[in-house]
Enzyme design. Structure first.
Site, PDB file in Angstrom:
ATOM      1  N   THR A  24       1.518  -1.247   0.205  1.00 60.38           N
ATOM      2  CA  THR A  24      -0.340  -0.161   0.159  1.00 60.38           C
ATOM      3  C   THR A  24       0.662   1.150  -0.191  1.00 60.38           C
ATOM      4  O   THR A  24       0.322   2.123  -0.447  1.00 60.38           O
ATOM      5  CB  THR A  24      -0.903  -0.459   1.245  1.00 60.38           C
ATOM      6  OG1 THR A  24      -0.418  -0.092   2.125  1.00 60.38           O
ATOM      7  CG2 THR A  24      -1.969  -0.707   0.940  1.00 60.38           C
ATOM      8  N   PHE A  31      -6.357  -5.225   0.280  1.00 62.94           N
ATOM      9  CA  PHE A  31      -8.316  -5.378  -0.107  1.00 62.94           C
ATOM     10  C   PHE A  31      -8.761  -5.385   1.571  1.00 62.94           C
ATOM     11  O   PHE A  31      -9.543  -6.457   1.147  1.00 62.94           O
ATOM     12  CB  PHE A  31      -8.340  -6.488  -0.841  1.00 62.94           C
ATOM     13  CG  PHE A  31      -7.194  -8.018  -0.443  1.00 62.94           C
ATOM     14  CD1 PHE A  31      -8.055  -8.741   0.281  1.00 62.94           C
ATOM     15  CD2 PHE A  31      -5.841  -8.731  -1.016  1.00 62.94           C
ATOM     16  CE1 PHE A  31      -6.677  -9.719   0.424  1.00 62.94           C
ATOM     17  CE2 PHE A  31      -5.058  -9.633  -1.187  1.00 62.94           C
ATOM     18  CZ  PHE A  31      -5.468  -9.757   0.212  1.00 62.94           C
ATOM     19  N   HIS A 113       2.297 -16.709  -1.239  1.00 53.82           N
ATOM     20  CA  HIS A 113       0.917 -16.763  -1.955  1.00 53.82           C
ATOM     21  C   HIS A 113       1.312 -16.854  -3.092  1.00 53.82           C
ATOM     22  O   HIS A 113       0.080 -16.696  -3.982  1.00 53.82           O
ATOM     23  CB  HIS A 113       0.231 -15.383  -0.945  1.00 53.82           C
ATOM     24  CG  HIS A 113      -0.497 -15.816  -0.102  1.00 53.82           C
ATOM     25  ND1 HIS A 113      -0.599 -14.729   1.164  1.00 53.82           N
ATOM     26  CD2 HIS A 113      -0.527 -16.741   0.939  1.00 53.82           C
ATOM     27  CE1 HIS A 113      -0.915 -14.880   2.478  1.00 53.82           C
ATOM     28  NE2 HIS A 113      -1.063 -16.681   2.300  1.00 53.82           N
ATOM     29  N   CYS A 140      -6.397 -21.560 -22.107  1.00 56.58           N
ATOM     30  CA  CYS A 140      -4.937 -22.650 -22.697  1.00 56.58           C
ATOM     31  C   CYS A 140      -5.274 -22.405 -24.803  1.00 56.58           C
ATOM     32  O   CYS A 140      -6.224 -23.023 -24.667  1.00 56.58           O
ATOM     33  CB  CYS A 140      -5.201 -23.708 -22.811  1.00 56.58           C
ATOM     34  SG  CYS A 140      -3.823 -24.589 -22.821  1.00 56.58           S
TER      35      CYS A 140
HETATM   36 ZN   LIG Z   1      -3.968 -26.231 -20.956  1.00 53.54          ZN
END
Ligand SMILES: [Zn+2]
Length: 252
Positions: A24, A31, A113, A140
């Site tokens: 920040t 969030f 994370h 994809c």
């Molecule tokens: Zn894929």
């Protein structure tokens, strides 16, 4: 403050833990705070495995990736990089997915994370550039796959990457001093790293604008801006000239 700086200088194995407050200060929204990124939208609905492949999901993460491109590491990130270069900081564990620690040059970063440097296929794992969404590539391109593309981050309800987590735990176990910055320490298992540091007898220092539920475990707590405190630390350890050069060079 003097004691705080001495603890850092006298540490044998300093490990830093960073959270949203670090970002920040670069201007990125938090969030979890009120009025932050998720305001008016339920984070558990958008940032969840169930949402992958929905318009909301693509739109939300496209916005977040674009947001990163508009911001950059702040002075605090660069001070941590300097501490690592000088051999003081041994590892940095972060909850942040913005990649700003690496951007500022820190080498030993464990992103518990995940990150948004690129996107991946949610089924086959094929990598796509972070700009894929902008170019309207949401699925994809492998003919046999066609699954939605997602950022390699940990969504709500998903397990942490076990390799990253194991490394994080190992680092905290080796640490004799832990510097915690910009995290409200309310999200587990990340917050548990501070409890682990306490159990293994580490010195614990917390810099956060507001109090955290684990402040009582810390040897020192400062409720202040991270970059302000890290600037003071850097000036004290590395001198005014170095600090002025850093600010000028990185335009922070
Ligand atoms: Zn894929």
């Amino acid at each position: 403050m003097k004691e705080f700086i001495e603890l850092i200088q006298n540490s044998n194995h300093l490990v830093a833990l960073t959270g949203a407050g670090m970002s920040t200060e670069s201007g990125l929204p938090d969030f979890r705070s009120q009025g932050g990124l998720w305001c008016g939208r339920d984070p558990y609905e958008i940032a969840s495995p169930q949402a992958i492949g929905t318009d909301d999901f693509f739109e939300f993460y496209q916005m977040r990736i674009e947001d990163l491109l508009k911001h950059k590491p702040n002075i605090g990130h660069y001070v941590l990089t300097k501490l690592e270069k000088e051999g003081i900081l041994k590892a940095l564990l972060t909850q942040n997915i913005d990649g700003f620690h690496q951007l500022s040059g820190t080498q030993r970063v464990i992103e518990v994370h995940g990150h948004m440097r690129y996107l991946v296929c949610s089924r086959c794992g094929k990598e796509y550039p972070a700009t894929a969404y902008r170019q309207c590539t949401y699925y994809c391109t492998d003919e046999n796959c066609k699954a939605p593309i997602r950022p390699p981050i940990v969504l709500f309800g998903e397990p942490l990457d076990s390799d990253a987590w194991d490394s994080a735990v190992q680092e905290v176990e080796q640490a004799d001093t832990v510097l915690v910055m910009g995290t409200s320490l309310q999200v587990y298992p990340f917050a548990g790293l501070v409890e682990l540091a306490h159990e293994t007898g580490s010195k614990i220092m917390i810099i956060n604008k507001t109090s955290t539920p684990l402040d009582y475990l810390a040897d020192h707590v400062i409720h202040e801006s991270i970059s302000k405190i890290l600037s003071e630390i850097a000036t004290s350890i590395f001198g005014n000239d170095w600090f002025a050069h850093l600010k000028e060079h990185n335009q922070v």
